[in-house]
Write a protein that holds these residues in place. Structure first.
Motif, short mmCIF file in Angstrom:
data_model
loop_
_atom_site.label_atom_id
_atom_site.label_comp_id
_atom_site.label_asym_id
_atom_site.label_seq_id
_atom_site.Cartn_x
_atom_site.Cartn_y
_atom_site.Cartn_z
N MET A 1 1.06 -0.61 -0.24
CA MET A 1 -0.01 -0.62 0.48
C MET A 1 1.06 1.40 -0.05
N ASN A 2 0.30 2.22 -0.99
CA ASN A 2 1.19 3.43 -0.82
C ASN A 2 0.40 4.60 -0.88
N GLU A 3 0.46 5.50 0.40
CA GLU A 3 -1.01 6.32 0.11
C GLU A 3 -0.37 7.88 0.01
N GLN A 4 -0.67 8.94 0.27
CA GLN A 4 -0.96 10.01 0.32
C GLN A 4 -1.61 11.30 0.55
N PHE A 5 -1.00 11.57 1.60
CA PHE A 5 -2.62 13.02 2.41
C PHE A 5 -1.23 13.90 2.21
N LEU A 6 -2.53 15.15 1.79
CA LEU A 6 -1.90 16.19 2.03
C LEU A 6 -2.49 16.98 3.61
N ILE A 7 -1.87 17.32 4.37
CA ILE A 7 -2.02 18.13 5.86
C ILE A 7 -2.07 19.45 5.76
N VAL B 1 2.12 19.95 4.67
CA VAL B 1 3.08 18.92 4.25
C VAL B 1 2.07 17.53 3.95
N MET B 2 2.71 17.07 2.41
CA MET B 2 2.29 15.79 2.27
C MET B 2 2.63 14.65 3.18
N LEU B 3 1.94 13.78 3.09
CA LEU B 3 2.52 12.66 3.97
C LEU B 3 2.31 11.89 2.82
N HIS B 4 3.89 10.67 2.79
CA HIS B 4 3.78 9.41 2.01
C HIS B 4 3.62 8.53 3.28
N VAL B 5 2.94 7.48 2.61
CA VAL B 5 2.20 6.56 3.83
C VAL B 5 3.29 5.26 2.84
N GLN B 6 3.62 4.62 3.13
CA GLN B 6 4.55 3.42 2.98
C GLN B 6 4.71 2.20 3.39
N VAL B 7 4.03 1.01 3.63
CA VAL B 7 3.89 -0.28 3.41
C VAL B 7 3.60 -0.69 2.95
N ALA B 8 4.94 -2.22 3.79
CA ALA B 8 5.58 -3.00 2.63
C ALA B 8 5.37 -4.52 3.30
N ILE C 1 6.10 -0.43 7.85
CA ILE C 1 5.57 0.41 7.75
C ILE C 1 6.46 1.93 8.49
N ARG C 2 6.24 3.03 6.76
CA ARG C 2 6.92 4.13 6.53
C ARG C 2 6.37 5.96 6.48
N ILE C 3 6.74 6.86 7.19
CA ILE C 3 5.73 7.12 7.26
C ILE C 3 6.69 8.86 6.87
N GLU C 4 6.79 9.53 5.46
CA GLU C 4 7.57 10.76 5.45
C GLU C 4 6.96 11.63 4.77
#
Length: 105
Positions: free
Chosen positions: A1-7, A67-74, A83-86
């Protein structure tokens, strides 16, 4: 899963979470966000368990930035995920070059 959220500071996630006048994402909100992400992808939150959680940097959002959050789930093995959030600052619609690691499991 890869998601992006603008906060941005107007995002309800930040709500009344301010420290010395700066909006920030509380640590427990990361966990809530991850549980919601897994739920939206068909997982039962009652089956999930977080271990070895590290929050490297607080997510601080300035009043004139987002802030654009990049959520990477492998999935590293059956039923176990890395899980990594940048976070990447956005000013006037342009993303900064540098991403900052905020959270990792």
């Amino acid at each position: 899963m890869n998601e992006q959220f603008l906060i941005g500071t107007d995002n309800p996630i930040l709500g009344n979470h301010k420290v010395f006048g700066q909006a920030l994402l509380p640590g427990l909100a990361y966990i809530d966000m991850l549980y919601q992400l897994f739920r939206e992808n068909g997982f039962d939150y009652r089956e999930l368990e977080l271990r070895d959680v590290t929050i490297y940097n607080p997510l601080i959002v300035e009043h004139d930035r987002s802030v654009m959050l990049h959520v990477q789930v492998a999935e590293v093995q059956k039923g176990q995920w890395k899980i990594r959030i940048e976070g990447q600052e956005q000013v006037n619609g342009k993303l900064a070059l540098e991403k900052k690691t905020l959270y990792q499991r």
